[in-house]
Scaffold this motif. Structure first.
Motif, mmCIF file in Angstrom:
data_model
loop_
_atom_site.group_PDB
_atom_site.id
_atom_site.type_symbol
_atom_site.label_atom_id
_atom_site.label_comp_id
_atom_site.label_asym_id
_atom_site.label_seq_id
_atom_site.Cartn_x
_atom_site.Cartn_y
_atom_site.Cartn_z
ATOM 1 N N LEU A 1 0.745 -1.223 -0.052
ATOM 2 C CA LEU A 1 0.027 -0.022 0.074
ATOM 3 C C LEU A 1 0.852 1.177 0.051
ATOM 4 C CD1 LEU A 1 -2.834 1.589 0.510
ATOM 5 C CD2 LEU A 1 -2.275 1.245 2.997
ATOM 6 N N VAL A 2 0.678 2.019 -0.951
ATOM 7 C CA VAL A 2 1.310 3.519 -0.973
ATOM 8 C C VAL A 2 0.260 4.517 -0.820
ATOM 9 C CG1 VAL A 2 2.941 4.844 -2.440
ATOM 10 C CG2 VAL A 2 3.184 2.303 -2.576
ATOM 11 N N LEU A 3 0.816 5.544 0.061
ATOM 12 C CA LEU A 3 -0.217 6.619 0.334
ATOM 13 C C LEU A 3 0.646 7.831 0.076
ATOM 14 C CD1 LEU A 3 -1.452 5.302 3.623
ATOM 15 C CD2 LEU A 3 -2.768 5.230 1.486
ATOM 16 N N ASN A 4 0.098 8.807 -0.690
ATOM 17 C CA ASN A 4 0.670 9.958 -1.123
ATOM 18 C C ASN A 4 -0.201 11.160 -0.652
ATOM 19 O OD1 ASN A 4 1.931 12.116 -2.192
ATOM 20 N ND2 ASN A 4 1.657 11.320 -4.410
ATOM 21 N N ILE A 5 0.411 11.911 0.293
ATOM 22 C CA ILE A 5 -0.338 12.968 0.786
ATOM 23 C C ILE A 5 0.220 14.392 0.777
ATOM 24 C CG2 ILE A 5 0.726 12.672 3.103
ATOM 25 C CD1 ILE A 5 -2.256 13.198 4.423
ATOM 26 N N HIS A 6 -0.881 15.225 0.658
ATOM 27 C CA HIS A 6 -0.438 16.824 0.840
ATOM 28 C C HIS A 6 -1.537 17.047 1.921
ATOM 29 C CE1 HIS A 6 0.342 21.241 -0.858
ATOM 30 N NE2 HIS A 6 0.815 20.872 0.414
ATOM 31 N N ALA A 7 -1.080 17.123 3.129
ATOM 32 C CA ALA A 7 -2.109 17.444 4.377
ATOM 33 C C ALA A 7 -2.780 18.919 4.191
ATOM 34 C CB ALA A 7 -1.419 17.111 5.513
ATOM 35 N N ILE A 8 -3.726 18.870 4.925
ATOM 36 C CA ILE A 8 -4.539 20.031 5.038
ATOM 37 C C ILE A 8 -3.734 20.907 6.009
ATOM 38 C CG2 ILE A 8 -5.782 19.544 7.159
ATOM 39 C CD1 ILE A 8 -8.233 20.551 5.407
ATOM 40 N N ASN A 9 -3.710 22.331 5.682
ATOM 41 C CA ASN A 9 -2.682 23.407 6.059
ATOM 42 C C ASN A 9 -3.467 24.263 7.185
ATOM 43 O OD1 ASN A 9 -0.469 24.516 6.527
ATOM 44 N ND2 ASN A 9 -0.112 25.459 4.586
ATOM 45 N N PHE A 10 -4.215 25.236 6.605
ATOM 46 C CA PHE A 10 -4.613 26.559 7.389
ATOM 47 C C PHE A 10 -5.811 26.036 8.023
ATOM 48 C CE2 PHE A 10 -2.132 27.901 3.758
ATOM 49 C CZ PHE A 10 -1.205 28.446 4.337
ATOM 50 N N VAL A 11 -5.922 25.151 8.867
ATOM 51 C CA VAL A 11 -6.981 24.763 9.806
ATOM 52 C C VAL A 11 -6.685 24.501 11.156
ATOM 53 C CG1 VAL A 11 -8.315 24.008 7.769
ATOM 54 C CG2 VAL A 11 -6.979 22.361 9.150
ATOM 55 N N GLY A 12 -7.586 24.432 12.170
ATOM 56 C CA GLY A 12 -7.396 24.059 13.511
ATOM 57 C C GLY A 12 -6.774 22.639 13.624
ATOM 58 N N PHE A 13 -6.226 22.500 14.939
ATOM 59 C CA PHE A 13 -5.611 21.373 15.281
ATOM 60 C C PHE A 13 -6.367 19.941 14.893
ATOM 61 C CE2 PHE A 13 -3.747 18.385 18.677
ATOM 62 C CZ PHE A 13 -2.738 17.871 18.020
ATOM 63 N N TRP A 14 -7.787 20.031 15.409
ATOM 64 C CA TRP A 14 -8.540 18.688 15.463
ATOM 65 C C TRP A 14 -9.065 18.458 13.957
ATOM 66 C CZ3 TRP A 14 -8.711 15.844 19.284
ATOM 67 C CH2 TRP A 14 -8.465 16.370 20.234
ATOM 68 N N ILE B 1 -4.345 2.569 6.668
ATOM 69 C CA ILE B 1 -3.241 1.717 7.006
ATOM 70 C C ILE B 1 -3.839 0.558 7.948
ATOM 71 C CG2 ILE B 1 -1.231 1.682 8.634
ATOM 72 C CD1 ILE B 1 -1.072 4.710 7.901
ATOM 73 N N LEU B 2 -4.653 0.645 8.883
ATOM 74 C CA LEU B 2 -5.266 -0.325 9.607
ATOM 75 C C LEU B 2 -5.857 -1.413 8.748
ATOM 76 C CD1 LEU B 2 -6.014 1.488 12.985
ATOM 77 C CD2 LEU B 2 -4.147 0.115 12.284
ATOM 78 N N SER B 3 -6.637 -0.902 7.651
ATOM 79 C CA SER B 3 -7.490 -1.750 6.773
ATOM 80 C C SER B 3 -6.580 -2.566 5.803
ATOM 81 C CB SER B 3 -8.382 -0.895 5.786
ATOM 82 O OG SER B 3 -9.242 -0.015 6.943
ATOM 83 N N HIS B 4 -5.307 -2.374 5.877
ATOM 84 C CA HIS B 4 -4.646 -2.886 4.830
ATOM 85 C C HIS B 4 -3.612 -4.015 5.618
ATOM 86 C CE1 HIS B 4 -2.122 -3.586 1.167
ATOM 87 N NE2 HIS B 4 -0.880 -3.659 1.994
ATOM 88 N N ASP B 5 -3.648 -5.201 5.192
ATOM 89 C CA ASP B 5 -2.665 -6.367 5.508
ATOM 90 C C ASP B 5 -1.596 -6.302 4.804
ATOM 91 O OD1 ASP B 5 -1.749 -8.729 6.850
ATOM 92 O OD2 ASP B 5 -3.108 -10.093 6.309
ATOM 93 N N GLY B 6 -0.797 -5.937 4.948
ATOM 94 C CA GLY B 6 0.734 -5.763 4.145
ATOM 95 C C GLY B 6 1.638 -4.846 4.191
ATOM 96 N N PRO B 7 2.727 -4.933 3.720
ATOM 97 C CA PRO B 7 3.725 -3.560 3.872
ATOM 98 C C PRO B 7 2.949 -2.173 3.169
ATOM 99 C CG PRO B 7 4.328 -5.037 1.793
ATOM 100 C CD PRO B 7 3.033 -5.684 2.578
ATOM 101 N N VAL B 8 3.490 -1.351 3.859
ATOM 102 C CA VAL B 8 2.989 0.286 3.601
ATOM 103 C C VAL B 8 4.047 1.201 3.409
ATOM 104 C CG1 VAL B 8 1.667 1.814 4.639
ATOM 105 C CG2 VAL B 8 0.920 -0.436 5.138
ATOM 106 N N ILE B 9 3.757 1.922 2.502
ATOM 107 C CA ILE B 9 4.806 3.328 2.384
ATOM 108 C C ILE B 9 3.729 4.442 2.327
ATOM 109 C CG2 ILE B 9 6.363 4.672 1.201
ATOM 110 C CD1 ILE B 9 7.389 2.098 -0.129
#
Length: 257
Positions: free
Chosen positions: A142-155, A168-176
């Motif tokens: 499993l490969v996950l490519n993210i540009h995370a949310i920026n100008f918002v509150g912590f929650w 991640i928890l739904s995948h049974d195997g290696p992860v990047i």
């Protein structure tokens, strides 16, 4: 006043893959937030040099930009790719988002939008999920490519990290997991590391000589990270100095545990 930005609920694929599966003993990764510079001559030159020198199996780009109609779409020799834009610049007809390229064809692809919207442009941030068959292995990567949310509150930031956690928890195997996480303070970095560690991931550590090249907020908080599970680091990670983007490319080579 006309709306300048629109949400983009689609992805675009190029199927020029040269392999059906990844090779288990050699899974190298290039991650780079390219600051929408993929139409720039300097970036194209630097990118070509990186590809020729390292030949990564996986390429994860953030802030990639294409013209509407795909007239200026990237062409990777031997690489297929999936481009997932999170917004469209309506005035200039430009898509912007994340792109995952690979030598091997993917098995499944999913685009996951954040629940919160970026305040100014009113669009979500996304991460792109792809899975790959590995030679002589029954479990997929499993490969996950993210540009995370920026100008918002912590929650609201935590909410997107929890979306990652679920994938991640739904995948049974290696992860990047790799990308620009917008961890511009200690609080964001701490909760990201805490949730991902609980999910069984480790963070790639960079040798001291490369740490200074990783993009930071106010020279202190790194924004770009790579995490992994079910893999080992085969060669030390690198962060290479470049001219075309305000972020530098990160490189690391994995092998199966």
């Amino acid at each position: 006043m006309k709306k300048k930005f629109g949400r983009a609920d689609y992805f675009i694929e190029n199927h020029e893959y040269s392999q059906k599966e990844l090779i288990s003993h050699h899974i190298s990764l290039l991650n780079w937030n390219i600051q929408k510079k993929n139409r720039d001559h300097i970036w194209r030159t630097e990118f070509k040099q990186l590809i020729e020198a390292y030949v990564p199996e996986l390429i994860l780009l953030q802030e990639c930009q294409f013209q509407k109609g795909l007239e200026n779409i990237l062409h990777f020799e031997q690489y297929g790719f999936i481009f997932a834009p999170n917004f469209l610049d309506i005035f200039n007809n430009r898509h912007s988002g994340v792109l995952t390229a690979s030598l091997a064809n993917h098995q499944c692809v999913t685009v996951i939008q954040s629940h919160a919207l970026e305040p100014l442009i009113k669009v979500p941030k996304i991460f792109l999920s792809t899975t790959y068959a590995i030679d002589n292995e029954t479990k997929e990567l499993l490969v996950l490519n993210i540009h995370a949310i920026n100008f918002v509150g912590f929650w609201k930031f935590i909410s997107q990290v929890q979306q990652l956690e679920y994938s991640i928890l739904s995948h049974d195997g290696p992860v990047i997991l790799s990308g620009d996480f917008n961890t511009w303070n200690r609080k964001r970095t701490h909760i990201l590391d805490k949730i991902l560690t609980k999910s069984g991931l480790k963070k790639v550590q960079f040798p001291d000589k490369y740490k200074k090249n990783i993009k930071k907020f106010l020279f202190y908080h790194p924004l770009d990270h790579i995490y992994y599970r079910g893999l080992e680091i085969e060669t030390p990670a690198e962060a290479l100095k470049t001219k075309s983007s305000d972020h530098n490319p990160l490189l690391v080579k994995f092998k199966l545990s």
